[in-house]
Motif scaffolding. Structure first.
Motif, mmCIF file in Angstrom:
data_model
loop_
_atom_site.group_PDB
_atom_site.id
_atom_site.type_symbol
_atom_site.label_atom_id
_atom_site.label_comp_id
_atom_site.label_asym_id
_atom_site.label_seq_id
_atom_site.Cartn_x
_atom_site.Cartn_y
_atom_site.Cartn_z
ATOM 1 N N GLY A 83 0.460 -1.238 -0.178
ATOM 2 C CA GLY A 83 0.645 0.259 0.140
ATOM 3 C C GLY A 83 1.398 1.298 0.089
ATOM 4 N N GLU A 84 0.165 2.531 -0.341
ATOM 5 C CA GLU A 84 0.687 3.823 -0.557
ATOM 6 C C GLU A 84 2.158 3.658 1.178
ATOM 7 O OE1 GLU A 84 -1.842 6.611 -1.695
ATOM 8 O OE2 GLU A 84 -2.366 7.118 0.316
ATOM 9 N N ARG A 85 2.705 4.640 0.855
ATOM 10 C CA ARG A 85 3.394 5.195 1.933
ATOM 11 C C ARG A 85 3.561 6.242 1.879
ATOM 12 N NH1 ARG A 85 1.925 0.898 3.249
ATOM 13 N NH2 ARG A 85 2.822 -1.087 4.367
ATOM 14 N N THR A 86 4.102 7.693 3.514
ATOM 15 C CA THR A 86 4.745 8.574 3.103
ATOM 16 C C THR A 86 6.204 8.948 2.380
ATOM 17 O OG1 THR A 86 4.857 8.637 5.083
ATOM 18 C CG2 THR A 86 3.233 9.393 4.364
ATOM 19 N N VAL A 87 6.793 9.332 2.675
ATOM 20 C CA VAL A 87 8.477 9.565 1.905
ATOM 21 C C VAL A 87 9.095 9.007 3.335
ATOM 22 C CG1 VAL A 87 10.986 10.236 1.894
ATOM 23 C CG2 VAL A 87 8.300 11.025 0.490
ATOM 24 N N ILE B 188 19.228 6.323 6.706
ATOM 25 C CA ILE B 188 19.149 7.073 6.054
ATOM 26 C C ILE B 188 18.802 8.598 6.572
ATOM 27 C CG2 ILE B 188 19.840 5.401 4.716
ATOM 28 C CD1 ILE B 188 17.364 5.978 3.197
ATOM 29 N N SER B 189 18.811 9.592 6.198
ATOM 30 C CA SER B 189 18.081 10.746 5.524
ATOM 31 C C SER B 189 16.783 10.926 5.123
ATOM 32 C CB SER B 189 18.958 12.008 5.705
ATOM 33 O OG SER B 189 19.498 11.928 4.274
ATOM 34 N N LEU B 190 16.331 12.519 5.443
ATOM 35 C CA LEU B 190 14.728 12.096 4.380
ATOM 36 C C LEU B 190 15.378 12.170 2.684
ATOM 37 C CD1 LEU B 190 12.931 13.512 6.385
ATOM 38 C CD2 LEU B 190 12.278 11.190 5.631
ATOM 39 N N ALA B 191 16.321 13.519 2.696
ATOM 40 C CA ALA B 191 17.387 13.475 1.255
ATOM 41 C C ALA B 191 18.188 12.125 0.807
ATOM 42 C CB ALA B 191 18.215 14.242 1.610
ATOM 43 N N ALA B 192 18.070 11.373 1.591
ATOM 44 C CA ALA B 192 18.736 10.312 0.847
ATOM 45 C C ALA B 192 17.899 9.352 0.187
ATOM 46 C CB ALA B 192 19.811 9.192 2.343
ATOM 47 N N ALA B 193 16.433 9.722 0.958
ATOM 48 C CA ALA B 193 15.315 8.415 0.573
ATOM 49 C C ALA B 193 14.833 9.078 0.130
ATOM 50 C CB ALA B 193 14.337 8.686 1.852
ATOM 51 N N SER B 194 14.935 10.452 -0.645
ATOM 52 C CA SER B 194 14.180 11.209 -1.672
ATOM 53 C C SER B 194 14.754 10.571 -2.701
ATOM 54 C CB SER B 194 14.215 12.574 -1.500
ATOM 55 O OG SER B 194 13.503 13.397 -2.598
#
Length: 122
Positions: free
Chosen positions: A31-35, A44-50
């Motif tokens: 199912g859908e997920r947020t970043v 990992i950072s949100l930037a790396a995940a992005s």
């Protein structure tokens, strides 16, 4: 013919070549997920995940929707079907090779198994 989709296949296989992105796709299959949710299992950072998410997006494997300040991601399995079709072309090659190996091993087993001796029924 699948070969016509070479640029798309390149980006799909590039995206699938990273374990983090494969795990993200597996998560999105539920199912859908947020970043943030996609980044959470990793250190990992949100930037790396992005960056990982952008690679998946570029390959067409996910779609991102912005709802207010929240970025929701969901799986788009279409490009996986193209990759699967490409892999199926080569499956015949491996299947025929495995069939030959199976036949050779059975022949070897038959040669190495001594025939039953006559008169040993008792």
């Amino acid at each position: 013919m699948v070969e016509l989709f070479t640029p798309q296949l390149d980006s799909v296989f590039h995206a699938l070549g990273d374990a983090t992105r494969r795990r993200m796709l597996r998560e999105l299959a539920n199912g859908e997920r947020t970043v943030g949710q996609l980044a959470e299992p990793f250190s990992i950072s949100l930037a790396a995940a992005s960056k990982h998410i952008k690679a998946l997006e570029s390959a067409g494997l996910i779609q991102r929707e912005v709802r207010g300040r929240t970025h929701l991601c969901r799986l788009d399995p279409g490009p996986l079907a193209t990759a699967h079709e490409w892999l199926n072309f080569y499956e015949h090659f491996w299947t025929s090779r495995l069939d030959v190996l199976d036949r050779l091993l059975r022949e070897e087993d038959a040669r190495n198994t001594p025939p039953p001796k006559q008169g040993d029924d008792q």
